[in-house]
Design a protein around this motif. Structure first.
Motif, mmCIF file in Angstrom:
data_model
loop_
_atom_site.group_PDB
_atom_site.id
_atom_site.type_symbol
_atom_site.label_atom_id
_atom_site.label_comp_id
_atom_site.label_asym_id
_atom_site.label_seq_id
_atom_site.Cartn_x
_atom_site.Cartn_y
_atom_site.Cartn_z
ATOM 1 N N UNK A 791 0.863 -1.191 0.000
ATOM 2 C CA UNK A 791 0.000 0.000 0.000
ATOM 3 C C UNK A 791 0.891 1.230 0.000
ATOM 4 N N UNK A 792 0.916 1.923 -1.115
ATOM 5 C CA UNK A 792 1.764 3.112 -1.236
ATOM 6 C C UNK A 792 0.911 4.369 -1.190
ATOM 7 N N UNK A 793 1.450 5.456 -0.658
ATOM 8 C CA UNK A 793 0.687 6.704 -0.532
ATOM 9 C C UNK A 793 0.251 7.219 -1.895
ATOM 10 N N UNK A 794 -0.960 7.813 -1.896
ATOM 11 C CA UNK A 794 -1.472 8.429 -3.108
ATOM 12 C C UNK A 794 -0.920 9.840 -3.256
ATOM 13 N N UNK A 795 -0.876 10.248 -4.516
ATOM 14 C CA UNK A 795 -0.425 11.608 -4.826
ATOM 15 C C UNK A 795 -1.604 12.359 -5.407
ATOM 16 N N UNK A 796 -1.804 13.580 -4.936
ATOM 17 C CA UNK A 796 -2.888 14.396 -5.459
ATOM 18 C C UNK A 796 -2.386 15.787 -5.783
ATOM 19 N N UNK A 797 -2.991 16.370 -6.818
ATOM 20 C CA UNK A 797 -2.638 17.730 -7.182
ATOM 21 C C UNK A 797 -3.606 18.742 -6.575
ATOM 22 N N UNK A 814 -2.017 9.391 2.012
ATOM 23 C CA UNK A 814 -1.656 10.392 0.998
ATOM 24 C C UNK A 814 -0.228 10.899 1.277
ATOM 25 N N UNK A 815 0.555 11.002 0.231
ATOM 26 C CA UNK A 815 1.962 11.428 0.344
ATOM 27 C C UNK A 815 2.044 12.855 0.863
ATOM 28 N N UNK A 816 2.911 13.067 1.859
ATOM 29 C CA UNK A 816 3.164 14.425 2.369
ATOM 30 C C UNK A 816 4.187 15.072 1.428
ATOM 31 N N UNK A 817 3.655 15.764 0.440
ATOM 32 C CA UNK A 817 4.521 16.312 -0.617
ATOM 33 C C UNK A 817 5.412 17.449 -0.124
ATOM 34 N N UNK A 818 4.998 18.122 0.940
ATOM 35 C CA UNK A 818 5.793 19.245 1.471
ATOM 36 C C UNK A 818 7.134 18.749 2.011
ATOM 37 N N UNK A 819 7.100 17.595 2.648
ATOM 38 C CA UNK A 819 8.319 17.039 3.227
ATOM 39 C C UNK A 819 9.396 16.780 2.182
ATOM 40 N N UNK A 820 8.969 16.215 1.071
ATOM 41 C CA UNK A 820 9.954 15.779 0.083
ATOM 42 C C UNK A 820 10.170 16.795 -1.032
ATOM 43 N N UNK A 822 8.081 17.841 -3.257
ATOM 44 C CA UNK A 822 7.524 17.320 -4.501
ATOM 45 C C UNK A 822 6.958 18.429 -5.382
ATOM 46 N N UNK A 823 6.214 19.326 -4.758
ATOM 47 C CA UNK A 823 5.588 20.393 -5.544
ATOM 48 C C UNK A 823 6.578 21.480 -5.930
ATOM 49 N N UNK A 824 7.437 21.830 -4.990
ATOM 50 C CA UNK A 824 8.374 22.931 -5.238
ATOM 51 C C UNK A 824 9.452 22.561 -6.260
ATOM 52 N N UNK A 825 9.672 21.275 -6.437
ATOM 53 C CA UNK A 825 10.712 20.848 -7.368
ATOM 54 C C UNK A 825 10.143 19.755 -8.263
ATOM 55 N N UNK A 835 7.259 9.236 -8.386
ATOM 56 C CA UNK A 835 6.097 9.399 -9.268
ATOM 57 C C UNK A 835 5.639 8.053 -9.847
ATOM 58 N N UNK A 836 6.666 7.239 -10.188
ATOM 59 C CA UNK A 836 6.336 5.961 -10.796
ATOM 60 C C UNK A 836 5.839 4.929 -9.781
ATOM 61 N N UNK A 837 6.277 5.043 -8.546
ATOM 62 C CA UNK A 837 5.909 4.039 -7.530
ATOM 63 C C UNK A 837 4.615 4.391 -6.815
ATOM 64 N N UNK A 838 4.414 5.648 -6.492
ATOM 65 C CA UNK A 838 3.210 6.065 -5.763
ATOM 66 C C UNK A 838 2.114 6.446 -6.759
ATOM 67 N N UNK A 839 0.905 5.845 -6.636
ATOM 68 C CA UNK A 839 -0.162 6.137 -7.604
ATOM 69 C C UNK A 839 -0.746 7.530 -7.448
ATOM 70 N N UNK A 840 -1.121 8.092 -8.565
ATOM 71 C CA UNK A 840 -1.793 9.388 -8.556
ATOM 72 C C UNK A 840 -3.293 9.144 -8.417
ATOM 73 N N UNK A 841 -3.952 10.033 -7.704
ATOM 74 C CA UNK A 841 -5.397 9.847 -7.456
ATOM 75 C C UNK A 841 -6.199 9.788 -8.743
ATOM 76 N N UNK A 842 -5.657 10.310 -9.780
ATOM 77 C CA UNK A 842 -6.345 10.268 -11.085
ATOM 78 C C UNK A 842 -6.210 8.899 -11.747
ATOM 79 N N UNK A 843 -5.291 8.097 -11.223
ATOM 80 C CA UNK A 843 -5.121 6.739 -11.737
ATOM 81 C C UNK A 843 -6.106 5.843 -10.977
#
Length: 865
Positions: A791-797, A814-820, A822-825, A835-843
């Motif tokens: 079970x991998x964290x989901x990514x959402x925009x 849900x992935x804590x994008x601020x920590x890593x 993700x959004x800023x870079x 990106x390839x390992x964690x599913x996007x909510x649109x998937x």
């Protein structure tokens, strides 16, 4: 016709044969003696030959009585005269010798510095009738014109009066004042009836000039077509005396010289020279003079004497001027075997000497050539050179052979003597160190002035431009400007080369190095102690074994700071000027300098013998090394590095640094470069405080080292695992998910870690592998996941999407994008694995798979929710 009265002498003939007038002979001699300062030099030489210690030149401007004199013609000699006094007494041998024109009494006297006594005849430049009184007892008069003395003839042109007493001076009472017998109170006491007093009446009138058969020579510097009047002569005497100072360097006996002027009833001292022997100089001279006497064809043992001379010049209206000179007197060649073969010419011995200025105030100094007295030759050397040379007929230049095809004994003598002088010069440079420098100094300026003074007497092998060396002391600013003119002839350049060849063959100790010691001094009036630096002087050979080898300072930019480091670690870097290195190179004596490649090889070879580490252990803290801190180490490293042959953008050491302590790690330790234990060059070393020994010091990261010196991407996985094992909480290792993992570390540190994992080339390359082993994927619920998790964290925009709230409620992470970041870079390629390992909510497919997995694992809990 005249015939004998005897039959047997019938054909005896009449007197016949070649004949030369004495005055003509004197005229011919004077052609070789110009009427300039040479005039006084010859008189000084005669005084020294007579072993006099004092010599006074006295210009008597007075006109004396003419009634009670020796003869009627003598009245012409009662006008102004030049008198010369010295404190020696004429021996019977001297009296006989001075009558032998062109020979004299010096031929068999090894202590005499002139050649055959011919130089005395210079007095005929000013007079027609020289005379002298010796010890107040004997009056001798030379009268080549046979005019002024009764009964003088061509066979004996003069007269000698012995056992002078009051009766003689009473009978010829007008001679008393002429010979300073009138007891004028202002006369120096020592000149009355003591020593020898010469009197040379001047040709001060046209009448005397007309009567004289001795005419002024073409080289008469006074260009006299008029009488030699006293006032006119005084100006030239004063000028000549001012040029006489150099003549005292190589005299054997004369230590005091004065120029006196008598007018009416007053005596004034116009000029005075005093040569004071310092320390045991007198003893050294006596010992040397004895060795000179013992130096014969059967016992030719060389000898050298070195001593200090202080020359004091006093003139009106100037004050006293004091100069210190280092004098070296020698006989024979000290470089050759003890017993030497010298082919003596006219009993001349191979005596020689050198005079070096010890006074830094002497500027524009260029050495002269001496044959005991100065010759009109400037050698271009920084010392005066004296030698018992064979001179040409003018006595103004060294003898030169007229033909190169024939062997010339006189030329060979001079060449051999020059070789002996070069050996002596080399010895002087070794033994004069203590005269120029002390053992230690408290100020750097004083030290530099001393060292500059020492190396200023090393001869040049080039034609350098004038340079100035400013040495500031507390009392004054000393400017030493040594202008070296061109060598006037190859003789002196060759001598200079021979000096360096001698120094090289002897491996001479002429290179100075300075050690700086810091002493703590407690001031009585202050509670705190003061640091006082002592600059300690050490002397070294030109070439030495291993770590003791001395290096010359390089002219590369920034080398001065590097040399301070090298000196601190114990490398011998000389303070000698760079020109000395070039001079030795000219004679094929190659000495090392502090070039990067030289320093690197020296450091790599001898670091164990140097004081690189004050604890004698490596690795050690940089503070415990000669580098003191990372900044100095960085300068040192940059100095050694050069552009890589394979990649100009990278810098490499002159050779492999493996096994050399040139690695500074982030923990502040100096270490060896080890091919089996390379470190990581990363700007994120500060994150891993427990593994700083695995990283290069951050201050060195701006140096474009050759990449092969450090861990490469393909070789660093093991090292990275070891670092993470030491730095990350063990609870995060090997788990699919770690609940509430934020309790194990600081949020800011975790953000910095992820920056390292995504931006550092080495870490980012191995990020997928790291995330499989470690639960480092943060979620909004603070649970951390690894890539091994089903079970991998989901990514959402869009975090405002209403579906997110529903999914979160039933436990979808849900992935804590601020920590890593993700959004800023978002364009960071290292995050591609996330990106390839964690599913996007649109998937939708992968999102439903997460839900299915969640239902199977937690059905009961999910049903409750």
């Amino acid at each position: 016709e005249v015939y004998s009265s005897k039959e047997d002498d019938k054909w005896a003939g009449v007197p016949f044969g070649q004949h030369e007038e004495l005055t003509q002979r004197i005229q011919n001699i004077l052609r070789d003696y110009p009427f300039d300062v040479t005039f006084l030099k010859e008189l000084l030489q005669n005084a020294d030959d007579a072993k006099a210690t004092k010599m006074y030149v006295i210009l008597d401007k007075r006109h004396h009585g003419k009634e009670r004199v020796i003869s009627e013609e003598w009245k012409d000699l009662q006008g102004p005269a030049l008198l010369v006094w010295n404190d020696s007494i004429f021996s019977e041998k001297d009296i006989q010798g001075i009558q032998q024109l062109g020979l004299g009494s010096k031929r068999s006297d090894s202590d005499s510095i002139g050649q055959y006594g011919i130089g005395f005849n210079v007095v005929y430049h000013v007079t027609d009738c020289p005379s002298f009184v010796s010890n107040g007892e004997t009056l001798c008069i030379l009268d080549p014109h046979c005019r002024y003395v009764p009964k003088a003839d061509h066979k004996k042109p003069g007269r000698r009066f012995e056992k002078l007493n009051s009766g003689f001076w009473d009978d010829f009472s007008d001679l008393k004042s002429a010979y300073l017998q009138d007891d004028l109170p202002e006369y120096p006491k020592e000149i009355v009836n003591k020593g020898s007093l010469f009197r040379f009446p001047l040709r001060h009138t046209y009448q005397l000039m007309k009567k004289s058969k001795i005419e002024p020579t073409e080289e008469d510097s006074l260009n006299r077509k008029t009488p030699l009047r006293a006032d006119y002569f005084e100006k030239h005497l004063t000028k000549w005396v001012s040029q006489l100072k150099e003549a005292f360097f190589f005299l054997n006996h004369v230590r005091e010289f004065k120029l006196l002027v008598i007018e009416s009833d007053s005596v004034r001292t116009q000029f005075c020279y005093e040569a004071a022997m310092i320390g045991d100089a007198e003893k050294s001279c006596e010992e040397h003079n004895q060795k000179v006497k013992e130096f014969t064809a059967g016992s030719a043992t060389p000898h050298i004497a070195t001593y200090c001379l202080e020359l004091v010049e006093t003139s009106k209206p100037r004050k006293k001027i004091k100069e210190k000179w280092l004098i070296q007197q020698g006989i024979g060649d000290i470089k050759e075997d003890e017993m030497q073969e010298w082919k003596f010419i006219h009993r001349v011995k191979p005596r020689h000497g050198l005079a070096a200025p010890l006074d830094p105030l002497l500027k524009d100094f260029t050495g002269s050539v001496f044959c005991f007295l100065p010759l009109p030759i400037r050698s271009g050397l920084p010392v005066h050179v004296n030698g018992n040379f064979i001179l040409d007929s003018s006595r103004r230049a060294l003898w030169k052979p007229t033909s190169s095809s024939h062997r010339d004994e006189r030329d060979e003598w001079n060449k051999k003597l020059l070789k002996a002088i070069s050996s002596s010069y080399a010895r002087l440079l070794v033994h004069c160190r203590s005269y120029f420098t002390k053992h230690s100094y408290t100020t750097e300026n004083e030290l530099e002035c001393s060292i500059d003074g020492y190396y200023s007497i090393f001869p040049s092998l080039f034609q350098p431009k004038a340079t100035e060396s400013h040495c500031t002391t507390s009392e004054q600013t000393i400017v030493m400007a040594r202008k070296t003119p061109q060598y006037e002839e190859g003789t002196w350049l060759n001598l200079a080369r021979d000096v360096y060849i001698c120094l090289s063959s002897q491996n001479a100790k002429v290179l100075v190095c300075v050690e700086v010691n810091i002493e703590e001094i407690e001031e009585e009036t202050m509670s705190s102690s003061l640091a006082k630096s002592q600059h300690v002087v050490h002397w070294h050979k030109l070439k030495d074994d291993g770590v003791n080898q001395v290096h010359f300072s390089s002219k590369r930019p920034g080398s001065k700071d590097i040399e301070k480091i090298l000196k601190c670690m114990g490398m011998n870097v000389t303070c000698a000027p760079y020109r000395i290195l070039k001079y030795f190179k000219e004679v094929e004596c190659f000495l090392p300098e502090t070039k990067p490649e030289t320093v690197f090889e020296f450091y790599k070879t001898y670091f164990a013998d140097l004081h690189v580490s004050f604890t004698d252990e490596i690795p050690c803290l940089i503070e415990d090394t000669a580098f003191k801190d990372a900044d100095h180490f960085m300068k040192f490293s940059k100095y050694l590095l050069k552009k890589s042959e394979n990649n100009e953008k990278e810098l490499e050491f002159p050779s492999s640094p493996i096994g050399c302590p040139l690695l500074l790690t982030a923990d502040g330790y100096l270490r060896m470069f080890d091919d089996e234990a390379k470190v990581i060059a990363s700007k994120y070393s500060a994150i891993f405080q427990g593994s700083l020994n695995s990283f290069l010091c951050h201050k060195l990261l701006n140096i474009c080292y050759l990449k092969s010196y450090f861990l490469a991407v393909e070789d660093c996985e093991v090292a990275l695992n070891a670092i993470l094992n030491d730095e990350l909480p063990e609870e995060l290792y090997g788990c699919e998910v770690v609940p509430q993992a934020d309790q194990y570390f600081d949020k800011k540190w975790f953000e910095e870690l992820w920056e390292c994992l995504t931006k550092d080339p080495l870490f980012s390359h191995h990020l997928p592998s790291i995330l499989k082993k470690w639960s480092l994927l943060p979620t909004q619920s603070n649970d951390f996941y690894s890539f091994k998790s089903s079970l991998l964290p989901l990514i959402t925009d869009d975090e405002t999407c209403p579906v997110i709230a529903v999914l979160e409620k039933i436990g979808v992470p849900f992935l804590n994008q601020e920590f890593i970041g993700y959004k800023s870079d978002s364009e960071n390629s290292a995050l591609e694995c996330v990106r390839q390992s964690c599913p996007h909510i649109s998937d939708h497919k992968r999102t439903l798979q997460n839900l299915l997995h969640l239902c199977c694992e937690n059905f009961a809990k999910l049903a409750d929710k």
